[in-house]
Design a protein around this motif. Sequence first.
Motif, PDB file in Angstrom:
ATOM      1  N   ASP A  63       1.139  -1.663   0.210  1.00 60.36           N
ATOM      2  CA  ASP A  63      -0.340  -0.270  -0.012  1.00 60.36           C
ATOM      3  C   ASP A  63       1.216   1.061   0.201  1.00 60.36           C
ATOM      4  O   ASP A  63       2.196   1.316   0.412  1.00 60.36           O
ATOM      5  CB  ASP A  63      -0.581   0.328   1.671  1.00 60.36           C
ATOM      6  N   GLU A  64      -0.215   2.263  -0.105  1.00 59.56           N
ATOM      7  CA  GLU A  64       1.036   3.249  -0.626  1.00 59.56           C
ATOM      8  C   GLU A  64       1.599   4.029   0.715  1.00 59.56           C
ATOM      9  O   GLU A  64       0.332   3.865   1.445  1.00 59.56           O
ATOM     10  CB  GLU A  64       0.281   4.260  -0.816  1.00 59.56           C
ATOM     11  N   HIS A  65       2.747   4.630   0.817  1.00 62.01           N
ATOM     12  CA  HIS A  65       2.746   4.864   2.023  1.00 62.01           C
ATOM     13  C   HIS A  65       4.710   5.701   2.220  1.00 62.01           C
ATOM     14  O   HIS A  65       5.068   5.507   1.223  1.00 62.01           O
ATOM     15  CB  HIS A  65       3.830   3.534   3.799  1.00 62.01           C
ATOM     16  N   THR A  66       4.338   6.544   3.393  1.00 60.69           N
ATOM     17  CA  THR A  66       6.130   7.042   2.864  1.00 60.69           C
ATOM     18  C   THR A  66       7.046   5.922   3.608  1.00 60.69           C
ATOM     19  O   THR A  66       7.125   5.322   3.888  1.00 60.69           O
ATOM     20  CB  THR A  66       6.096   8.225   3.759  1.00 60.69           C
ATOM     21  N   GLU A  67       8.469   6.759   3.658  1.00 58.00           N
ATOM     22  CA  GLU A  67       9.382   5.657   4.115  1.00 58.00           C
ATOM     23  C   GLU A  67       9.348   5.996   5.596  1.00 58.00           C
ATOM     24  O   GLU A  67       9.805   4.936   6.138  1.00 58.00           O
ATOM     25  CB  GLU A  67      10.858   6.532   3.802  1.00 58.00           C
ATOM     26  N   GLU A  68       8.766   7.584   6.137  1.00 61.41           N
ATOM     27  CA  GLU A  68       8.942   7.785   7.374  1.00 61.41           C
ATOM     28  C   GLU A  68       7.812   6.905   8.155  1.00 61.41           C
ATOM     29  O   GLU A  68       7.828   6.185   9.063  1.00 61.41           O
ATOM     30  CB  GLU A  68       7.800   9.103   7.997  1.00 61.41           C
ATOM     31  N   GLU A  69       6.823   6.810   7.044  1.00 63.34           N
ATOM     32  CA  GLU A  69       5.793   5.377   8.079  1.00 63.34           C
ATOM     33  C   GLU A  69       5.940   4.091   7.844  1.00 63.34           C
ATOM     34  O   GLU A  69       6.118   3.074   8.765  1.00 63.34           O
ATOM     35  CB  GLU A  69       4.348   5.459   6.286  1.00 63.34           C
ATOM     36  N   GLY A  70       7.132   4.086   6.633  1.00 65.07           N
ATOM     37  CA  GLY A  70       8.090   2.222   7.138  1.00 65.07           C
ATOM     38  C   GLY A  70       8.768   2.476   7.980  1.00 65.07           C
ATOM     39  O   GLY A  70       9.540   1.020   8.686  1.00 65.07           O
ATOM     40  N   VAL A  71       9.419   3.253   8.330  1.00 63.48           N
ATOM     41  CA  VAL A  71      10.292   3.269   9.601  1.00 63.48           C
ATOM     42  C   VAL A  71       9.591   2.875  11.108  1.00 63.48           C
ATOM     43  O   VAL A  71      10.195   2.480  11.672  1.00 63.48           O
ATOM     44  CB  VAL A  71      11.162   4.180   9.957  1.00 63.48           C
ATOM     45  N   LYS A  72       8.796   3.358  11.301  1.00 63.91           N
ATOM     46  CA  LYS A  72       8.051   3.437  12.301  1.00 63.91           C
ATOM     47  C   LYS A  72       7.070   2.625  12.671  1.00 63.91           C
ATOM     48  O   LYS A  72       7.158   1.225  13.617  1.00 63.91           O
ATOM     49  CB  LYS A  72       6.389   4.348  11.938  1.00 63.91           C
ATOM     50  N   ALA A  73       6.519   1.680  10.855  1.00 63.65           N
ATOM     51  CA  ALA A  73       6.341  -0.006  11.305  1.00 63.65           C
ATOM     52  C   ALA A  73       7.569  -1.049  11.502  1.00 63.65           C
ATOM     53  O   ALA A  73       6.730  -1.700  12.519  1.00 63.65           O
ATOM     54  CB  ALA A  73       5.354   0.218  10.302  1.00 63.65           C
ATOM     55  N   LEU A  74       8.107  -0.586  11.057  1.00 64.59           N
ATOM     56  CA  LEU A  74       9.822  -1.207  11.431  1.00 64.59           C
ATOM     57  C   LEU A  74      10.025  -1.324  13.178  1.00 64.59           C
ATOM     58  O   LEU A  74       9.970  -2.194  13.872  1.00 64.59           O
ATOM     59  CB  LEU A  74      10.941  -1.244  10.771  1.00 64.59           C
ATOM     60  N   THR A  75      10.053  -0.286  13.440  1.00 63.64           N
ATOM     61  CA  THR A  75      10.492  -0.163  14.804  1.00 63.64           C
ATOM     62  C   THR A  75       8.960  -0.774  16.177  1.00 63.64           C
ATOM     63  O   THR A  75       9.332  -1.113  17.111  1.00 63.64           O
ATOM     64  CB  THR A  75      10.887   1.252  15.140  1.00 63.64           C
ATOM     65  N   GLU A  76       7.746  -0.704  15.338  1.00 66.78           N
ATOM     66  CA  GLU A  76       6.357  -0.701  16.253  1.00 66.78           C
ATOM     67  C   GLU A  76       6.707  -2.676  16.258  1.00 66.78           C
ATOM     68  O   GLU A  76       5.988  -2.757  17.600  1.00 66.78           O
ATOM     69  CB  GLU A  76       5.785  -0.312  15.500  1.00 66.78           C
ATOM     70  N   THR A  77       7.549  -3.241  14.983  1.00 64.95           N
ATOM     71  CA  THR A  77       7.297  -4.559  15.293  1.00 64.95           C
ATOM     72  C   THR A  77       8.908  -5.064  15.223  1.00 64.95           C
ATOM     73  O   THR A  77       8.338  -5.978  16.458  1.00 64.95           O
ATOM     74  CB  THR A  77       6.924  -5.124  13.121  1.00 64.95           C
ATOM     75  N   TYR A  78       9.851  -4.444  15.110  1.00 63.61           N
ATOM     76  CA  TYR A  78      10.476  -5.260  15.240  1.00 63.61           C
ATOM     77  C   TYR A  78      11.584  -4.379  16.487  1.00 63.61           C
ATOM     78  O   TYR A  78      11.398  -3.673  17.008  1.00 63.61           O
ATOM     79  CB  TYR A  78      11.772  -5.659  14.025  1.00 63.61           C
ATOM     80  N   ASP A  79      12.518  -5.535  17.128  1.00 61.72           N
ATOM     81  CA  ASP A  79      13.205  -5.045  18.575  1.00 61.72           C
ATOM     82  C   ASP A  79      14.180  -3.888  18.004  1.00 61.72           C
ATOM     83  O   ASP A  79      15.574  -4.401  17.506  1.00 61.72           O
ATOM     84  CB  ASP A  79      13.793  -6.132  19.710  1.00 61.72           C
ATOM     85  N   VAL A  80      14.227  -2.498  17.234  1.00 61.95           N
ATOM     86  CA  VAL A  80      15.234  -2.355  16.518  1.00 61.95           C
ATOM     87  C   VAL A  80      15.404  -0.724  16.782  1.00 61.95           C
ATOM     88  O   VAL A  80      14.404   0.242  17.106  1.00 61.95           O
ATOM     89  CB  VAL A  80      14.934  -2.521  14.989  1.00 61.95           C
ATOM     90  N   SER A  81      16.294   0.401  16.816  1.00 59.79           N
ATOM     91  CA  SER A  81      16.818   1.548  17.119  1.00 59.79           C
ATOM     92  C   SER A  81      15.516   2.461  15.782  1.00 59.79           C
ATOM     93  O   SER A  81      16.088   2.001  14.397  1.00 59.79           O
ATOM     94  CB  SER A  81      17.811   1.616  16.972  1.00 59.79           C
ATOM     95  N   ASP A  82      15.911   3.283  16.223  1.00 61.29           N
ATOM     96  CA  ASP A  82      14.786   4.638  15.189  1.00 61.29           C
ATOM     97  C   ASP A  82      16.923   4.571  13.586  1.00 61.29           C
ATOM     98  O   ASP A  82      16.085   4.155  12.592  1.00 61.29           O
ATOM     99  CB  ASP A  82      15.555   5.782  15.449  1.00 61.29           C
ATOM    100  N   GLU A  83      17.529   4.241  14.373  1.00 60.58           N
ATOM    101  CA  GLU A  83      18.537   4.616  13.719  1.00 60.58           C
ATOM    102  C   GLU A  83      18.919   3.530  12.715  1.00 60.58           C
ATOM    103  O   GLU A  83      18.851   3.576  10.968  1.00 60.58           O
ATOM    104  CB  GLU A  83      19.830   4.225  14.063  1.00 60.58           C
ATOM    105  N   GLU A  84      18.489   2.140  13.183  1.00 59.44           N
ATOM    106  CA  GLU A  84      18.331   1.428  12.152  1.00 59.44           C
ATOM    107  C   GLU A  84      17.226   0.500  11.462  1.00 59.44           C
ATOM    108  O   GLU A  84      17.271  -0.286  10.027  1.00 59.44           O
ATOM    109  CB  GLU A  84      18.553  -0.193  13.263  1.00 59.44           C
ATOM    110  N   ALA A  85      16.386   0.909  11.276  1.00 59.58           N
ATOM    111  CA  ALA A  85      15.107   1.147  11.254  1.00 59.58           C
ATOM    112  C   ALA A  85      15.026   2.101   9.957  1.00 59.58           C
ATOM    113  O   ALA A  85      14.366   1.626   8.423  1.00 59.58           O
ATOM    114  CB  ALA A  85      13.797   1.858  12.035  1.00 59.58           C
ATOM    115  N   LYS A  86      15.917   3.025   9.793  1.00 60.59           N
ATOM    116  CA  LYS A  86      15.796   3.830   9.002  1.00 60.59           C
ATOM    117  C   LYS A  86      16.703   3.230   8.270  1.00 60.59           C
ATOM    118  O   LYS A  86      16.505   3.548   6.495  1.00 60.59           O
ATOM    119  CB  LYS A  86      16.271   5.335   9.290  1.00 60.59           C
TER     120      LYS A  86
END
Lengths: 87, 235
Positions: free
Chosen positions: A47-70
Motif C-alpha cells: 500500500d502507498e506509504h512514505t519512508e517515515e511510515e515504513g520506519v515507524k512500522a519497523l520499530t513498532e514490530t521489531y526490536d530495532v533502534s530508529d537509526e537501524e530502522a531508517k
Amino acid sequence: MKVKSGFVVRAVGDEHIAVPIGDRAKEFHGMIKLNETAEFLWSFFKDEHTEEEGVKALTETYDVSDEEAKNGVSNFVKTMTEHGFME
Amino acid sequence: MVYEIAGLKVLFKNKYKFTNAYCEKYLAEDQNSYDLVAEATDEEFEEEKKQSPIKNDGYIENICLYRSLCLRLPDFDRFLLHASIVEKDGVAYAFLGKSGAGKSTHSRLWLKYIDGARILNGDKPIIFYDGKEFIAYGTPWNGKEGMGYNGSAKLKALCFIEQAKENKIERLTTSEVATRVFTQLLLPSDEKNAAKTLELVDKFITNIPAFVLKCDISEEAAKLSYRELSKAENF
C-alpha cells in the motif's frame, strides 16, 4: 511510494522469494530474494506509504533502534527502486 | 494423441507428425481420457521459430507443446527441472549446472565407473512431489544425446557441477540451493502456477540434500560424488 503489483511472494527455505506474474513477467525475468526485514517492508509497501511510515512500522514490530530502522527502509527503497520494483 | 508423461495423461493437439514419433514410447494405452491438454498457439510457435530459425516446424511445435505442458505442471504437484538424472539401485540423483558446466559429462562418468548406473533423463525430467517424497520421471525430452528411458525413481540428492582441477564436494545451504535452482526451472507467469512453483521449491530445497561438486572428468570425480550423494541425509 509503493511496491509495484504483479508479484507473488512465498516462503522458500529460510527466506521469502518474489516472482513476477502476468505482464510483469515480460519485463522482469527471475526472482527476488527477501530476508525477514525486506519481506516485512515488501508487504508494508504494497500500500502507498512514505519512508517515515515504513520506519515507524519497523520499530513498532521489531526490536530495532530508529537509526537501524531508517537504514533498513532506506536500503530497501534504494535497492527496490534501482531494480524498478517501486513506483 | 494422449500420452502418459510423469504419471499424467496429456492430450497433445499437434499439427505436425514430429511429436507422434518423438513421444512414441509414452503413448497412453487408453486414449479416451486425459488430465490436461497441451497445444502450441500461433504466437508461441512464431516466438520459438525466431529462437531456432534453422529447426523444422515439427520440432518447433514440439518444443512449444512441452513448454505448454510444463507451465501447467505445478497445479499437478510437478515441475520441470533442467537437470541430468542418473538412477542407481532404484534411486535418482540430479546433476545440475549452467550450460557447458559438465553435467552430461559427469553423468557419463557414472555410467562408466559406477556399476548399474543408468541415465533416467539427460536434460528435462519432470519432478513430482507426492506429499512426502520427490520422484524424478523420465520424459521424451532427454537432450541432444537422447539418453533416458520411460521410468521413475525416488530423488535422493541434488548436485551442482562446476569444472575444476581438483575434485571437491561441499554441502549447500537452502539459501544457496534456492539461488542456484531457480535458474534451472521454468517459472509460470500465471498467479496460481507461479505460487505453486514457489511452494514446491520450498519443499524441494528443504527436503532434498544438495551439493556443489567441483570436479574434473576422472574416475575419482564419479566415485567421490557417488560416495557422498548416496549417503546424504537431510539436515
